[in-house]
Design a protein around this motif. Structure first.
Motif, PDB file in Angstrom:
ATOM      1  N   UNK A  48       0.826  -1.207   0.000  1.00 47.86           N
ATOM      2  CA  UNK A  48       0.000   0.000   0.000  1.00 47.86           C
ATOM      3  C   UNK A  48       0.863   1.262   0.000  1.00 47.86           C
ATOM      4  N   UNK A  49       1.915   1.257   0.819  1.00 46.75           N
ATOM      5  CA  UNK A  49       2.829   2.415   0.860  1.00 46.75           C
ATOM      6  C   UNK A  49       3.520   2.612  -0.475  1.00 46.75           C
ATOM      7  N   UNK A  50       3.935   1.519  -1.118  1.00 44.75           N
ATOM      8  CA  UNK A  50       4.593   1.633  -2.423  1.00 44.75           C
ATOM      9  C   UNK A  50       3.640   2.231  -3.456  1.00 44.75           C
ATOM     10  N   UNK A  51       2.382   1.806  -3.435  1.00 42.91           N
ATOM     11  CA  UNK A  51       1.395   2.368  -4.367  1.00 42.91           C
ATOM     12  C   UNK A  51       1.142   3.842  -4.066  1.00 42.91           C
ATOM     13  N   UNK A  52       1.029   4.182  -2.781  1.00 43.57           N
ATOM     14  CA  UNK A  52       0.818   5.587  -2.409  1.00 43.57           C
ATOM     15  C   UNK A  52       1.981   6.454  -2.887  1.00 43.57           C
ATOM     16  N   UNK A  53       3.191   5.985  -2.683  1.00 48.93           N
ATOM     17  CA  UNK A  53       4.361   6.772  -3.096  1.00 48.93           C
ATOM     18  C   UNK A  53       4.403   6.959  -4.603  1.00 48.93           C
ATOM     19  N   UNK A  54       4.046   5.939  -5.347  1.00 52.21           N
ATOM     20  CA  UNK A  54       3.982   6.072  -6.806  1.00 52.21           C
ATOM     21  C   UNK A  54       2.920   7.095  -7.186  1.00 52.21           C
ATOM     22  N   UNK A  55       1.772   7.027  -6.542  1.00 52.13           N
ATOM     23  CA  UNK A  55       0.702   7.989  -6.824  1.00 52.13           C
ATOM     24  C   UNK A  55       1.110   9.410  -6.501  1.00 52.13           C
ATOM     25  N   UNK A  56       1.750   9.600  -5.359  1.00 55.01           N
ATOM     26  CA  UNK A  56       2.201  10.946  -4.990  1.00 55.01           C
ATOM     27  C   UNK A  56       3.250  11.466  -5.973  1.00 55.01           C
ATOM     28  N   UNK A  57       4.127  10.603  -6.443  1.00 55.44           N
ATOM     29  CA  UNK A  57       5.136  11.033  -7.423  1.00 55.44           C
ATOM     30  C   UNK A  57       4.467  11.456  -8.721  1.00 55.44           C
ATOM     31  N   UNK A  58       3.442  10.734  -9.131  1.00 52.66           N
ATOM     32  CA  UNK A  58       2.713  11.090 -10.352  1.00 52.66           C
ATOM     33  C   UNK A  58       2.004  12.433 -10.169  1.00 52.66           C
ATOM     34  N   UNK A  59       1.358  12.619  -9.022  1.00 51.97           N
ATOM     35  CA  UNK A  59       0.665  13.882  -8.769  1.00 51.97           C
ATOM     36  C   UNK A  59       1.664  15.034  -8.682  1.00 51.97           C
ATOM     37  N   UNK A  60       2.802  14.809  -8.053  1.00 53.94           N
ATOM     38  CA  UNK A  60       3.820  15.860  -7.957  1.00 53.94           C
ATOM     39  C   UNK A  60       4.275  16.288  -9.345  1.00 53.94           C
ATOM     40  N   UNK A  61       4.430  15.332 -10.239  1.00 55.62           N
ATOM     41  CA  UNK A  61       4.811  15.649 -11.608  1.00 55.62           C
ATOM     42  C   UNK A  61       3.725  16.487 -12.278  1.00 55.62           C
ATOM     43  N   UNK A  62       2.467  16.108 -12.036  1.00 53.17           N
ATOM     44  CA  UNK A  62       1.351  16.875 -12.590  1.00 53.17           C
ATOM     45  C   UNK A  62       1.309  18.283 -12.050  1.00 53.17           C
ATOM     46  N   UNK A  63       1.550  18.427 -10.750  1.00 52.10           N
ATOM     47  CA  UNK A  63       1.572  19.759 -10.145  1.00 52.10           C
ATOM     48  C   UNK A  63       2.670  20.623 -10.751  1.00 52.10           C
ATOM     49  N   UNK A  64       3.835  20.019 -10.901  1.00 53.80           N
ATOM     50  CA  UNK A  64       4.966  20.755 -11.469  1.00 53.80           C
ATOM     51  C   UNK A  64       4.639  21.229 -12.882  1.00 53.80           C
ATOM     52  N   UNK A  65       4.038  20.344 -13.665  1.00 51.02           N
ATOM     53  CA  UNK A  65       3.689  20.694 -15.042  1.00 51.02           C
ATOM     54  C   UNK A  65       2.631  21.794 -15.078  1.00 51.02           C
ATOM     55  N   UNK A  90      -7.356  14.867  -7.062  1.00 50.37           N
ATOM     56  CA  UNK A  90      -6.441  13.755  -7.273  1.00 50.37           C
ATOM     57  C   UNK A  90      -5.598  13.483  -6.035  1.00 50.37           C
ATOM     58  N   UNK A  91      -5.050  14.544  -5.468  1.00 47.52           N
ATOM     59  CA  UNK A  91      -4.211  14.404  -4.295  1.00 47.52           C
ATOM     60  C   UNK A  91      -4.996  13.763  -3.143  1.00 47.52           C
ATOM     61  N   UNK A  92      -6.213  14.259  -2.914  1.00 45.84           N
ATOM     62  CA  UNK A  92      -7.021  13.742  -1.813  1.00 45.84           C
ATOM     63  C   UNK A  92      -7.483  12.312  -2.050  1.00 45.84           C
ATOM     64  N   UNK A  93      -7.541  11.886  -3.297  1.00 47.73           N
ATOM     65  CA  UNK A  93      -7.942  10.512  -3.567  1.00 47.73           C
ATOM     66  C   UNK A  93      -6.919   9.517  -3.025  1.00 47.73           C
ATOM     67  N   UNK A  94      -5.696   9.952  -2.794  1.00 45.02           N
ATOM     68  CA  UNK A  94      -4.666   9.088  -2.225  1.00 45.02           C
ATOM     69  C   UNK A  94      -4.582   9.188  -0.704  1.00 45.02           C
ATOM     70  N   UNK A  95      -5.241  10.193  -0.149  1.00 44.89           N
ATOM     71  CA  UNK A  95      -5.161  10.416   1.305  1.00 44.89           C
ATOM     72  C   UNK A  95      -5.944   9.382   2.082  1.00 44.89           C
TER      73      UNK A  95
END
Length: 95
Positions: A48-65, A90-95
């Motif tokens: 679950x933590x690995x999936x959350x971290x992948x999701x947060x990395x994807x969202x961070x990339x989206x935020x940066x863009x 999107x961010x809250x969907x991972x919270x």
């Protein structure tokens, strides 16, 4: 919003997803083998933590863009407030 991951960001996300995939396979095997509940839950939490971290990395990339698009005035015709609301959702969907 398109997913645009490159180089190290792409590699990191893929590694995390592969790690989660391996952990989930391990959890399935553990359940099939009748392993100890605590061991199963520990591995499930790691996946679950690995999936959350992948999701947060994807969202961070989206935020940066999105920030870069907004700064350059190329927000793809989307209202900046609407873009912020979508990213927040999107961010809250991972919270």
């Amino acid at each position: 919003m398109e997913l645009e991951l490159e180089g190290a960001d792409l590699k990191a996300v893929l590694n995390r997803l592969r790690r989660a995939q391996g952990q989930i396979s391990g959890v399935i095997r553990m359940i099939e083998e009748g392993r100890d509940c605590e061991e199963v839950v520990t591995q499930l939490a790691a996946a679950s933590r690995a999936l959350d971290r992948a999701g947060f990395a994807i969202i961070a990339s989206g935020l940066q863009r999105c920030v870069a698009d907004m700064e350059s005035g190329r927000a793809n015709g989307e209202n900046p407030e609407a873009m912020r609301a979508r990213l927040e959702k999107l961010f809250l969907s991972l919270a």
